[in-house]
Design an enzyme around this catalytic site. Structure first.
Site, PDB file in Angstrom:
ATOM      1  CB  SER A  22      24.956 -35.981   2.377  1.00 50.48           C
ATOM      2  OG  SER A  22      25.997 -36.870   2.637  1.00 50.48           O
ATOM      3  CE  LYS A  44      16.634 -32.720   1.029  1.00 50.75           C
ATOM      4  NZ  LYS A  44      15.655 -33.811   1.073  1.00 50.75           N
ATOM      5  CG  ASP A 137      14.021 -41.525  -2.899  1.00 47.44           C
ATOM      6  OD1 ASP A 137      14.354 -42.721  -3.086  1.00 47.44           O
ATOM      7  OD2 ASP A 137      14.842 -40.627  -2.654  1.00 47.44           O
TER       8      ASP A 137
HETATM    9  P1  ADP Z   1      18.335 -36.394   0.287  1.00 50.61           P
HETATM   10  O1  ADP Z   1      17.212 -35.735  -0.455  1.00 50.61           O
HETATM   11  O2  ADP Z   1      19.651 -35.952  -0.223  1.00 50.61           O
HETATM   12  O3  ADP Z   1      18.201 -37.870   0.324  1.00 50.61           O
HETATM   13  P2  ADP Z   1      17.420 -36.311   3.034  1.00 50.61           P
HETATM   14  O4  ADP Z   1      16.340 -35.334   3.312  1.00 50.61           O
HETATM   15  O5  ADP Z   1      17.001 -37.707   2.877  1.00 50.61           O
HETATM   16  O6  ADP Z   1      18.267 -35.839   1.781  1.00 50.61           O
HETATM   17  O7  ADP Z   1      18.509 -36.197   4.192  1.00 50.61           O
HETATM   18  C1  ADP Z   1      19.708 -36.933   4.178  1.00 50.61           C
HETATM   19  C2  ADP Z   1      20.059 -37.432   5.561  1.00 50.61           C
HETATM   20  O8  ADP Z   1      20.224 -36.320   6.458  1.00 50.61           O
HETATM   21  C3  ADP Z   1      18.979 -38.294   6.180  1.00 50.61           C
HETATM   22  O9  ADP Z   1      19.102 -39.644   5.826  1.00 50.61           O
HETATM   23  C4  ADP Z   1      19.193 -38.051   7.666  1.00 50.61           C
HETATM   24  O10 ADP Z   1      20.215 -38.893   8.163  1.00 50.61           O
HETATM   25  C5  ADP Z   1      19.665 -36.603   7.735  1.00 50.61           C
HETATM   26  N1  ADP Z   1      18.526 -35.680   7.967  1.00 50.61           N
HETATM   27  C6  ADP Z   1      17.687 -35.195   7.039  1.00 50.61           C
HETATM   28  N2  ADP Z   1      16.750 -34.396   7.564  1.00 50.61           N
HETATM   29  C7  ADP Z   1      16.962 -34.383   8.891  1.00 50.61           C
HETATM   30  C8  ADP Z   1      16.286 -33.752  10.017  1.00 50.61           C
HETATM   31  N3  ADP Z   1      15.191 -32.988   9.831  1.00 50.61           N
HETATM   32  N4  ADP Z   1      16.760 -33.968  11.251  1.00 50.61           N
HETATM   33  C9  ADP Z   1      17.842 -34.767  11.420  1.00 50.61           C
HETATM   34  N5  ADP Z   1      18.522 -35.382  10.418  1.00 50.61           N
HETATM   35  C10 ADP Z   1      18.105 -35.200   9.156  1.00 50.61           C
HETATM   36 MG    MG Z   2      17.042 -38.991   1.317  1.00 51.44          MG
END
Ligand code: ADP
Ligand code: MG
Length: 497
Positions: A22, A44, A137
């Site tokens: 997350s 997500k 970001d």
């Molecule tokens: P936020 O907008 O809350 O920062 P993220 O898109 O950066 O969310 O996702 C949070 C975390 O979830 C990431 O740092 C990663 O560890 C994991 N994650 C996100 N998208 C993927 C994906 N497509 N495949 C695998 N892990 C993911």
């Molecule tokens: Mg993120």
């Protein structure tokens, strides 16, 4: 629907399983499509209440745009759904975790690895930049890896930050200021260039193990962000000059003095042009065809230069190729080109070296004629030092630097050597008695002529050395292919020693 923290939510058509991570605004789950394909995806879940109210609508429009984006180094957004509480983004699943974990389990990354990653990130940013999309970001947590066996970067989490207030509490509390450009924190006024700062921080962290503003307390962090001190790079590990230059130019506090997007994409350390891509092979082929032609025409120097340029594209082409048969076929060909380049190298080296050696008497004459020109004399000394350096083992790089330095001076002086009889005498360098009759006797254009020939010979030699040094670098890069089974013969013949 249960929100994050209450176990995976339910979603039509998918079975959500483990929580992948997350971030600032969302929780991400691994999921399977219920359809017979059983495709693995990442979903997500963004809680609508974490968005600025007016932004929900915009966000949905933006998502629609992002759905159309396909890039090798951008996490693909496959689809999206929403309900009263959440927006669900159905994305390509990245099995390799995120870059933050990748760096920290290794402590630091070698420059070579960081460079490959940086190229991949730059290509994603170039693609977005052309479409007027900023990330806003960028941080290692938002950069994912396709797999751990053959890791490819995939930029994630972009296009959303524009709808968030980056200085809101959540952001600050989660430690994002470490990656945020100073103008974002201090002025709260910023543009796409903040992404370049963040790239600098990510690169810094990859190479040195922690971001430049790493702090023990929030006040320490704040002080570092608000200060106007130049970012100092640790002396260790040893890094190439080009890498340090890029870091310094990305981590420029004043956005107007920061490296531009175009200069970043073209920076020699990033060198997007030579990044492994679908075009690498075609570019290599075009060059090698020209090389063969020049070779047939007997122009060894031009042929060698073209072979070297072609190899600069063959190496990335080999990196890119996935089909093993094609890869083998390319390697075999590359082996032949390298062998031919080796032969040409011997021919060219001895001929331009001979030219330089032959030039000794002309050089002595030139030196004699330069007695009244201390600057010219000094530049000629530098050129001689370069030649001497070349004879030392491993002195090539130093020799090249000396040649370049000497040539820079000589070219300037050549431009100043008037072909007309009039050449102004600086007062401080009044001709010595011996030089006076000589320059009076010599036609004034003669020195220029000699100088011109000398510059040409030196240039040919420097050009040759430069290619040789570059060739060694591609050999070094080709070694990265080791794991992919680059045959020993190609590797050893790549050593143009
Ligand atoms: P936020 O907008 O809350 O920062 P993220 O898109 O950066 O969310 O996702 C949070 C975390 O979830 C990431 O740092 C990663 O560890 C994991 N994650 C996100 N998208 C993927 C994906 N497509 N495949 C695998 N892990 C993911
Ligand atoms: Mg993120």
């Amino acid at each position: 629907m249960a929100g994050p923290g209450w176990g995976p939510p339910r979603l039509d058509g998918f079975i959500l399983t483990e929580r992948l991570g997350s971030g600032t605004y969302a929780t991400v789950y691994k999921a399977y499509a219920k359809k017979d394909t059983r495709e693995v995806v990442a979903i997500k879940c963004v809680a609508k209440k974490s968005l600025n109210k007016a932004s929900v609508e915009n966000l949905l429009t933006e998502i629609e745009i992002l759905k159309g984006i396909r890039h090798r180094h951008i996490v693909q957004l496959k689809d999206f759904q929403w309900d009263s509480d959440n927006i669900y983004l159905i994305m390509e699943f990245c099995a390799g975790g995120d870059l933050s974990r990748f760096i920290h389990t290794r402590r630091i990354l070698p420059e070579k690895v960081a460079r490959v990653f940086m190229q991949q990130l730059a290509s994603a940013l170039q693609f977005l930049h052309e479409r007027n999309v900023s990330h806003l970001d960028l941080k290692p947590q938002n950069i994912l890896l396709s797999s751990l066996e053959k890791p490819h970067l995939k930029l994630a989490d972009f296009g959303f930050a524009q709808h968030m207030s980056p200085w809101d509490e959540k952001h600050v509390l989660r430690g994002s200021p470490l990656y945020m450009a100073p103008e974002m924190v201090c002025q709260r006024q910023y543009d796409a260039r903040v992404d370049l700062w963040s790239v600098g921080v990510i690169l810094y962290e990859a190479l040195f193990g922690q971001p430049p503003f790493a702090s023990r307390s929030f006040s320490e962090l704040e002080e570092k962000i608000r200060s106007n001190r130049v970012i100092e790079l640790p002396l260790r590990p040893a890094l190439s000059q080009e890498c340090r230059d890029l870091l310094q130019r990305l981590l420029e506090r004043d956005p107007s003095r920061r490296i531009s997007f175009q200069d970043f994409f073209a920076h020699p350390w990033v060198d997007l042009e030579h990044m492994p891509s679908g075009e690498s092979l075609a570019r290599a082929t075009t060059l090698v065809v020209q090389a063969v032609k020049k070779d047939q025409e007997g122009d060894a120097a031009a042929a060698l230069s073209l072979y070297c340029k072609a190899l600069d594209f063959f190496v990335p082409a080999l990196h890119y190729e996935v089909d093993t048969h094609r890869k083998e076929a390319i390697k075999a060909k590359v082996g032949q080109y390298v062998s031919r380049a080796e032969e040409l190298k011997v021919i060219v080296s001895s001929s331009n070296r001979a030219l330089l050696r032959q030039g000794t008497s002309a050089r002595d004459l030139l030196r004699e004629m330069a007695r009244d020109k201390p600057r010219l004399l000094a530049a000629l000394e530098v050129a001689s030092a370069a030649m001497a350096k070349e004879d030392e083992a491993g002195g090539e790089q130093d020799a090249l630097a000396l040649y370049q330095h000497g040539l820079g001076e000589l070219l300037l002086l050549l431009a100043g050597e008037a072909p007309s009889p009039y050449s102004p005498q600086p007062l401080a360098a009044l001709p010595s008695p011996r030089a006076l009759p000589l320059s009076a006797a010599e036609p004034p254009g003669r020195r220029r002529e000699l100088l011109h020939t000398e510059v040409q010979n030196l240039m040919a030699r420097a050009e040759y050395l430069k290619e040789q040094v570059k060739m060694r670098e591609s050999h070094w890069e080709a070694e990265t292919l080791d794991k992919e089974g680059l045959s020993d013969s190609v590797r050893s013949s790549c050593t143009l020693q």
